[in-house]
Design a protein around this motif. Structure first.
Motif, PDB file in Angstrom:
ATOM      1  N   GLU A  16      80.774  39.105  -9.582  1.00  0.00           N
ATOM      2  CA  GLU A  16      80.297  38.067  -8.672  1.00  0.00           C
ATOM      3  C   GLU A  16      81.154  38.017  -7.412  1.00  0.00           C
ATOM      4  O   GLU A  16      82.379  38.051  -7.478  1.00  0.00           O
ATOM      5  N   TYR A  21      74.371  42.802 -15.091  1.00  0.00           N
ATOM      6  CA  TYR A  21      75.135  42.489 -16.298  1.00  0.00           C
ATOM      7  C   TYR A  21      75.676  43.752 -16.965  1.00  0.00           C
ATOM      8  O   TYR A  21      76.309  43.690 -18.006  1.00  0.00           O
ATOM      9  N   THR A  50      77.229  32.952  -6.023  1.00  0.00           N
ATOM     10  CA  THR A  50      78.515  33.204  -6.683  1.00  0.00           C
ATOM     11  C   THR A  50      79.680  32.842  -5.778  1.00  0.00           C
ATOM     12  O   THR A  50      80.831  32.973  -6.156  1.00  0.00           O
ATOM     13  N   LYS A 104      73.716  33.839  -8.542  1.00  0.00           N
ATOM     14  CA  LYS A 104      73.872  33.582  -9.966  1.00  0.00           C
ATOM     15  C   LYS A 104      72.500  33.246 -10.544  1.00  0.00           C
ATOM     16  O   LYS A 104      71.686  32.641  -9.877  1.00  0.00           O
ATOM     17  N   TYR A 152      81.130  45.800 -12.328  1.00  0.00           N
ATOM     18  CA  TYR A 152      79.772  45.261 -12.317  1.00  0.00           C
ATOM     19  C   TYR A 152      79.285  45.322 -10.882  1.00  0.00           C
ATOM     20  O   TYR A 152      80.075  45.078  -9.961  1.00  0.00           O
ATOM     21  N   SER A 193      85.525  40.371 -13.640  1.00  0.00           N
ATOM     22  CA  SER A 193      84.912  40.320 -14.961  1.00  0.00           C
ATOM     23  C   SER A 193      83.400  40.107 -14.911  1.00  0.00           C
ATOM     24  O   SER A 193      82.734  40.209 -15.939  1.00  0.00           O
ATOM     25  N   THR A 194      82.860  39.822 -13.725  1.00  0.00           N
ATOM     26  CA  THR A 194      81.415  39.631 -13.621  1.00  0.00           C
ATOM     27  C   THR A 194      80.793  40.387 -12.455  1.00  0.00           C
ATOM     28  O   THR A 194      79.579  40.583 -12.430  1.00  0.00           O
TER      29      THR A 194
END
Lengths: 510, 612
Positions: B265, B487, B236, B475, B469, B262-263
């Motif tokens: 990562e 997730y 990531t 990834k 998260y 938002s992830t």
């Protein structure tokens, strides 16, 4: 016409073709395996003179020729007549070779004439067999007579000792096999048992302890005396001897426990501040206990019982009991001298080979290497083997002496258990056929000679195969007819074909 | 003379034959070990090492690739007398080294037997070519190709991790997976995804004879196994951001961690000082030098260093206060350069306007305000005593990920620490402490410890208005799965409705404008809407640590950054500028504030850092 028929009948019936068949089978098996054992990445023809299989092929052809000559050209009677002369000549060679030969791995046993090498020890087996047969087949010869017994022992023993002097102990060991011939001709079976007992005591003394050895000796002798004595005496003897063995078996344990207790007590007495009062001492009365070696108790008690049993034997005229007592004394002496023999009489390499065999030490890189590699080669063969020329251990040279003394490895690796079974059954057939043929003979000379041949083949088989699978110490003697080498192949061919010729001569008269 | 003595003799013959055959049967059929021994004896396995998987960044750039190097192997039994000096010259080592090795082989000759030994590892191609030309002079020596790692981007040794030969302990810990001479990822991404990267070894089987000469391929290679290359890994990481972070942190001790909120990562994970990628490829040769460095470059501060978070933790307390209902945004508290409690004791504060409301307290980073907040949380009437309040507070804090391992896929992550009532019961005795005893918790000092990763994750939680998260570095890509937990949204125990109230304060802390009293004006970038919070954490080992967390843009945040600079002073001095430069660089691709950037890159704080 009649003569021709007689000739035909003669060849078909008087010659033991089965012996010759087994002989040929073994020689060819040997030849094929010699080829396999030196097979390399660039395959040579099995007839190629530059490799061993090619040379062996020539040895084979000449051996067949020799066999034919012995069978058809030399009058069989000559062997009996000529045996003293042959014996003397070969004995002379055996002695001479000590002084003229080069040192080959410590042994002085090879004559060398340019490229040809020759070991008189190989043919000495033949001449010894011949002379032994000649001696024992004489009218009036009786093994039970001391003079005759000693004479036959001398015939066997003299070349044997000379060969030991050549440092070819392995070849000398084969002569021990003549005891079976003597046994057949009337030697008491107890001599065989005695030899067995000596070997057993030697091994148990080395691997277990002298104490256990003596216990085993007493137990065996008790059993023999009980079996040989009067029936009503059986349980009494078993009870007496067995009870003694049982009690003595726990004595060391008991003594150890007591000694430990005594030592603890002494240590306690020594450790505290001690102001002795009247009649007190810091010395424990029992402190002599730990110093006792149970071995001496055992030997002392046994020897103390000896005069009583001896007297009993004398009173009851129990000769066997008397002999057993003598055997016991000899056994004790042997147990005492085992260590001495092992450490001082045997040579270093012999000692270490025995140590490896008995598992007293593991030396896979040194003395144990050969045996371990040999066991690996045979063990990796499995039930059906890896197939002809597919062996990895023998063809790639991991097994030393792979085409001579260790040829059996190639059989084991490439042909598996089935191959070993076939080869050993062939030998068993050969030996038993020799014995049975010998039994059928009317001439004592032929019979005794036949037994000599059987004994020689048997000793070679047992020592050689036993060595490759780790049952015997490494003793460098060839596997008869299979191992590479002209001198050995010729010697066994002559040994065998003299018997076949003698046997044929015997049959002619039927 | 007839006798029946041939019968026992024949029986004896049968018995002996049976003994021989029995022993042979046991060797050949019953015992399996001889077969193995035979294979061991006569076959030689030449290992084919697989190519290790390539590590990519999120944009498809290679972070870690492979290049060719050579090991020099020796079969001591085949070595003849040779010119030691000539060989040493060709191989670029000292003659003593070669002599030492040969002596070692001689001492262990029993164990080595006919095997080959690796004498020198990872020679570069040029050296090997020189050796190859004269190899005929040195029988017994040969080269073996081996892939070594290649680092086209300076993405930081601690993030990438190094690959080195496994030692005995490592082999023991991974039974059946490694053999001496194998390589494995030991730290960082290399260790995190070792299973995927390593691939499967293959082998050629050759037959060899008793003199160890290779005769031919075994069964013409039918039993050979090809090596299976390792899986490539997509991380990531944003290579250029990571490299930029490395540059900023040069000559400073601390961390920069950037996360995509938002992830979850991880965009950048900088730990400084770190292992230079130049040294990474050949870690064995530099290991001692690295281990001796007083600034401990092996130590990955981003995930393993537990620091007091300082004032950024005020946001946590504010959120808890709001959720517990003991704080409303419009509540005003006074600050007379500190919070006074007990007999003349005071928790100090800087000069700013007073009284002030919650937003202003965030903007100006008022200490006193949060002393009131924490006191209200702990002394809440709904709890029977302060201990219960403390544990309620602890539960809230822990729901942000503090005080426990976040569960990222990066190795060596530490839990940090958040105190509970038990902590103080043990220290002071039950009932012998109250909310003022623990008042420094209000401003992120005292018994609170968090890693830079915790702070970045907290910042991402703020950016997401209430959830995060689990931060992760790998990834999902073809052939590489990642745990489904990455997730899942992780909600805190503070309801999402409370978050916007503090975020405006964070916005004002950065964008309040000069003279407004905002603490992080230096982090403001026109048009990026950066929201942040400074922290100045006391460091008993010298100058304060500079702390800053920020995310941007305010709506739909793309990046959350935590900066922690040891002995950096005020949060606004180093952490805030560097974090905002990271944000600017990531969002716009360039940096407009060249002067600031230069000042940050050139700054050298190493002299301030106490060495052990």
């Amino acid at each position: 016409m009649i003569g021709e028929n007689a000739q035909k009948r003669d060849l078909r019936q008087s010659v033991d073709w089965r012996l010759i068949g087994v002989y040929l089978a073994l020689v060819v098996i040997g030849w094929v395996n010699i080829y396999a054992s030196v097979h390399s990445a660039e395959p040579a023809s099995i007839f190629d003179w530059s490799v061993r299989s090619g040379k062996q092929f020539v040895w084979m052809l000449t051996a067949f020729g020799l066999g034919g000559i012995i069978l058809f050209l030399i009058p069989p009677r000559l062997w009996e007549v000529g045996s003293p002369l042959l014996y003397a000549v070969v004995l002379g060679l055996l002695v001479v070779v000590i002084f003229v030969s080069k040192d080959v791995k410590g042994s002085h046993s090879w004559f060398e004439f340019g490229p040809v090498k020759f070991q008189p020890a190989e043919i000495s087996k033949i001449t010894t067999s011949l002379l032994l047969a000649a001696l024992m087949s004489r009218q009036g010869f009786r093994l039970t007579r001391l003079r005759d017994f000693l004479l036959s022992l001398a015939v066997i023993g003299v070349p044997m000792l000379v060969i030991v002097a050549e440092s070819e102990t392995g070849s000398a060991l084969v002569y021990v096999g003549f005891i079976f011939v003597l046994y057949r001709e009337g030697l008491s079976g107890w001599w065989l048992a005695l030899i067995g007992l000596v070997i057993l005591l030697f091994i148990t003394t080395l691997t277990l302890s002298p104490y256990t050895s003596v216990l085993i000796l007493i137990a065996i002798l008790t059993l023999c005396c009980a079996l040989n004595g009067p029936r009503k005496e059986f349980w009494r003897r078993i009870g007496l001897g067995g009870g003694f063995v049982a009690v003595m078996a726990v004595v060391p344990l008991l003594l150890r426990t007591l000694s430990a207790a005594v030592e603890r007590r002494s240590a306690f007495l020594a450790s505290r501040y001690w102001v002795p009062r009247e009649g007190e001492s810091d010395q424990l009365f029992w402190s002599f206990l730990p110093q006792i070696d149970p071995f001496w108790i055992l030997v002392g008690l046994s020897l103390a019982a000896l005069p009583f049993i001896g007297f009993y034997a004398y009173r009851h005229r129990d000769r066997f009991l008397g002999v057993s007592l003598a055997a016991f004394v000899v056994g004790i002496a042997l147990v005492f001298s085992t260590e001495f023999i092992f450490e001082h009489v045997l040579q270093d390499h012999q000692r270490s080979r025995i140590e490896v065999l008995l598992g007293m030490k593991e030396d896979l890189a040194g003395v144990g290497y050969n045996v371990n590699q040999s066991k690996i080669a045979i063990g990796s063969g499995g039930l059906f083997g890896k197939g002809f020329l597919q062996g990895t251990q023998t063809t790639l040279g991991f097994v030393p002496e792979q085409s001579t003394d260790f040829i059996f490895c190639t059989v084991g690796e490439e042909w598996g258990f089935v191959g070993c079974l076939v080869v050993i059954l062939l030998y068993v057939f050969l030996i038993s056929r020799l014995i049975l043929d010998a039994e059928r003979c009317r001439s004592p000379f032929t019979r005794i000679y036949g037994y000599c041949v059987a004994a020689c083949v048997f000793m070679h088989l047992f020592i050689n195969v036993g060595m490759t699978i780790g049952l015997m110490p490494v003793i460098g003697i060839p596997l008869p007819l299979l191992s590479y080498g002209g001198s050995s192949l010729w010697a066994f061919t002559i040994l065998l074909f003299i018997f076949i010729a003698l046997y044929r001569d015997e049959k002619k008269y039927f | 003379m007839t006798s029946r003595r041939h019968i026992p003799l024949l029986v004896g013959l049968g018995v002996v034959a049976a003994i021989l055959l029995g022993k042979i049967f046991s060797l050949q059929v019953l015992e399996g070990r001889y077969k193995e021994d035979a294979d061991h004896n006569s076959t030689i396995y030449e290992t084919i090492y697989p190519t290790r998987g390539v590590i990519y960044d999120r944009n498809g750039d290679i972070l870690v690739g492979n290049k060719v190097a050579y090991d020099i192997l020796v079969s001591p039994r085949e070595v003849k007398d040779f010119d030691t000096l000539a060989l040493a010259t060709v191989l670029g080592v000292t003659p003593e080294f070669i002599r030492g090795k040969m002596d070692e082989y001689h001492r262990n000759r029993r164990r080595i037997g006919y095997q080959s030994q690796v004498m020198i590892r990872s020679l570069p191609s040029e050296t090997y070519m020189r050796f190859d030309e004269v190899r005929y002079k040195f029988p017994g020596f040969k080269g073996q190709v081996r892939g070594v790692r290649d680092y086209p981007v300076n993405a930081g040794g601690n993030l990438l991790g190094y690959v080195s030969e496994v030692n005995a302990r490592y082999i023991e810990r991974h039974p059946g997976e490694y053999r001496p001479g194998d390589y494995a990822g030991m730290t960082g991404i290399e260790a995190a995804r070792e299973q995927d990267l390593r691939g499967e070894k293959g082998y050629h089987i050759y037959l060899r004879n008793s003199r160890n000469q290779i005769e031919q391929p075994y069964k013409d290679g039918a039993e050979d196994k090809e090596a299976v290359p390792g899986h490539d890994i997509v991380t990531t990481i944003d290579a250029s951001l990571q490299q930029y972070g490395q540059q900023l942190m040069k000559n400073k001790v601390g961390s920069l961690v950037a996360i995509e909120p938002s992830t979850g990562e991880i965009l950048a994970l900088v730990s400084s000082p770190g292992i230079d990628v130049e040294q990474l490829a050949d870690i064995g040769r530099h290991y001692e030098e690295i281990a001796k460095n007083p600034y401990k470059p092996m130590y990955n501060r981003a995930v393993s260093a537990s620091y007091p978070p300082g004032s950024v933790f005020k946001l946590v307390n504010g959120l808890i206060g709001l959720e517990e209902g003991v704080l409303r945004p419009e509540m005003m508290y006074p600050c007379s350069q500190g919070y006074h409690f007990g007999a003349g004791r005071k928790l100090g504060c800087h000069v700013h306007k007073s009284p002030l409301n919650m937003e202003e307290s965030i903007m100006m980073s008022c200490n006193a305000y949060y002393c009131y907040v924490l006191k209200n949380i702990l002394d809440n009437r709904k709890y029977d005593n302060v201990a219960e309040g403390m544990d309620a507070w602890h539960e809230y804090v822990e729901s942000f990920g503090f005080g426990r391992k976040l569960g990222s896929d990066f190795p060596a992550e530490l839990a940090g620490g958040i105190p509970t009532s038990r902590t103080y019961n043990r220290a002071y005795g039950k009932g012998h402490w109250n909310s003022t005893t623990v008042i420094s918790l209000s401003i992120g000092q005292g018994e609170i410890l968090a890693t830079p990763l915790h702070l970045a994750n907290f910042c991402a939680t703020l950016a997401n208005r209430g959830y995060y998260y689990i931060p992760h570095i790998i990834k999902a890509s073809e052939g590489v799965e990642i745990d489904p937990k990455y997730y899942e949204k992780q909600y805190t125990k503070v309801s999402t409705a409370q978050f916007p109230k503090v975020i405006h304060g964070m916005w004002r802390a950065v964008n309040g404008g000069q003279g407004s009293g905002c603490t992080a004006h230096v982090a403001a970038v026109e048009g990026l809407d950066i929201c942040g919070k400074t922290g100045t954490a006391q460091n008993p080992r010298g100058a304060d640590n500079s702390v800053f967390i920020c995310f941007a843009p305010r709506e739909n945040p793309k990046i959350a950054v935590a900066g922690y600079v040891e002995n950096g002073g005020f949060g606004a001095s180093y952490a805030a500028p560097m974090a905002s430069l990271m944000v600017e660089r990531y969002l716009t691709g360039t940096v407009s504030r060249k002067d600031l950037e230069k000042r940050m890159k050139d700054a050298n704080l190493l002299s301030r850092v106490k060495k052990d």
